[in-house]
Design a protein around this motif. Structure first.
Motif, mmCIF file in Angstrom:
data_model
loop_
_atom_site.group_PDB
_atom_site.id
_atom_site.type_symbol
_atom_site.label_atom_id
_atom_site.label_comp_id
_atom_site.label_asym_id
_atom_site.label_seq_id
_atom_site.Cartn_x
_atom_site.Cartn_y
_atom_site.Cartn_z
ATOM 1 N N TYR A 255 1.009 -1.099 0.001
ATOM 2 C CA TYR A 255 -0.103 0.037 0.154
ATOM 3 C C TYR A 255 0.769 1.206 -0.183
ATOM 4 O O TYR A 255 1.830 1.308 0.809
ATOM 5 N N SER A 256 0.726 2.144 -1.046
ATOM 6 C CA SER A 256 1.535 3.283 -1.076
ATOM 7 C C SER A 256 1.377 4.332 0.124
ATOM 8 O O SER A 256 2.248 5.147 0.314
ATOM 9 N N GLY A 257 0.163 4.295 0.905
ATOM 10 C CA GLY A 257 0.226 5.317 1.782
ATOM 11 C C GLY A 257 0.678 4.892 3.373
ATOM 12 O O GLY A 257 1.378 3.930 3.416
ATOM 13 N N SER A 258 -0.125 5.348 4.256
ATOM 14 C CA SER A 258 0.012 5.048 5.852
ATOM 15 C C SER A 258 -1.232 4.336 6.023
ATOM 16 O O SER A 258 -2.082 4.710 6.314
ATOM 17 N N PRO A 259 -0.931 2.921 6.046
ATOM 18 C CA PRO A 259 -2.260 2.016 6.295
ATOM 19 C C PRO A 259 -2.572 1.776 7.768
ATOM 20 O O PRO A 259 -1.937 2.054 8.661
ATOM 21 N N GLU A 260 -3.735 1.312 7.948
ATOM 22 C CA GLU A 260 -4.165 0.753 9.289
ATOM 23 C C GLU A 260 -4.135 -0.481 9.098
ATOM 24 O O GLU A 260 -4.948 -1.104 8.196
ATOM 25 N N LEU A 261 -3.654 -1.274 9.861
ATOM 26 C CA LEU A 261 -3.699 -2.941 9.761
ATOM 27 C C LEU A 261 -4.227 -3.634 11.027
ATOM 28 O O LEU A 261 -4.063 -3.022 11.980
ATOM 29 N N PHE A 262 -4.650 -4.395 10.691
ATOM 30 C CA PHE A 262 -5.178 -5.479 11.736
ATOM 31 C C PHE A 262 -4.938 -6.809 11.673
ATOM 32 O O PHE A 262 -4.443 -7.562 10.547
ATOM 33 N N TRP A 263 -4.891 -7.573 13.079
ATOM 34 C CA TRP A 263 -4.670 -8.888 13.091
ATOM 35 C C TRP A 263 -6.199 -9.633 13.485
ATOM 36 O O TRP A 263 -6.491 -9.276 14.476
ATOM 37 N N TYR A 264 -6.641 -10.549 13.002
ATOM 38 C CA TYR A 264 -7.720 -11.112 13.411
ATOM 39 C C TYR A 264 -7.559 -12.564 13.531
ATOM 40 O O TYR A 264 -6.555 -13.030 12.971
#
Lengths: 116, 110
Positions: free
Chosen positions: B27-36
């Protein structure tokens, strides 16, 4: 968090029949719900985004006429698999988008569909 | 294109050993990431999200923008940690539906 139920939890049907799967948000009014499909030992693939009161947004490659989605109320979205075939056999999971600004999803337990 | 990669299908460790489940994103920007996490016969549930910077059940994950990674770590694995773990990235980086990695099955042996 939001409590999400799905009905039925599993269903077996004959090829050519239609099957309806319900997704209910029990304690939260959900304007947005998502439908995913999960094949055995594979990841979840988003099928469509269901918005209350409007048409669902389908992902590329998902047939709108085959997978009918209705989100008639803030607590219920339904997925109808029309003219089901064996290749439609899968695990279907819905989720509710709670607090959109927080982007948190709560998932249902899933529905196992087997088409004979 | 946005993508989430979990290179390991299966990770097997002994109880008490450190655990690291790898996740790389595109992803080129600043992502928000999750762990499920999905325990056996249970529904998918959120384990943690990087903006919270919290530790849940002893797990932590740090976003490394340079390496485009969001690896999940725990210093001492427990048997009850055995489950499927999915890394996820919202389409658009911070809002919207999730793109899931293929998942890693963690097996913690006694």
């Amino acid at each position: 968090g939001a409590v999400v139920s799905q009905h039925p939890s599993w269903v077996i049907c004959k090829s050519g029949t239609s099957v309806k799967i319900e997704c209910r948000s029990l304690d939260f009014q959900a304007t947005t719900m998502f439908w995913y499909r999960q094949f055995p030992k594979q990841s979840l693939m988003l099928m469509a985004t269901s918005n209350e009161g409007s048409k669902a947004t389908y992902e590329q490659g998902v047939e709108k006429d085959k997978f009918l989605i209705n989100h008639a109320s803030l607590t219920l979205s339904t997925l109808t698999v029309t003219s089901a075939h064996p290749e439609d056999s899968s695990f279907y999971i819905c989720s509710v988008l709670a607090a959109p600004s927080y982007n948190e999803q709560f998932f249902g337990p899933g529905t196992r569909l087997t088409v004979l | 294109a946005q993508r989430v990669t979990q290179p390991e299908k299966l990770l097997s460790v002994f109880k008490g050993a450190p655990v690291e489940l790898k996740c790389n994103y595109s992803y080129s920007g600043s992502p928000e990431l999750f762990w499920y996490v999905q325990y056996s016969r249970q529904r998918l549930q959120l384990l943690l999200r990087h903006i919270s910077r919290e530790s849940i059940k002893g797990f932590t994950a740090d976003l490394n923008k340079g390496e485009t990674s969001f690896h999940l770590k725990k210093p001492f694995a427990q048997e009850e940690d055995s489950a499927m773990y999915y890394c996820a990235l919202p389409r658009g980086g911070s809002q919207g539906n999730l793109i899931f990695g293929k998942g890693t099955k963690l097996s913690v042996k006694p």
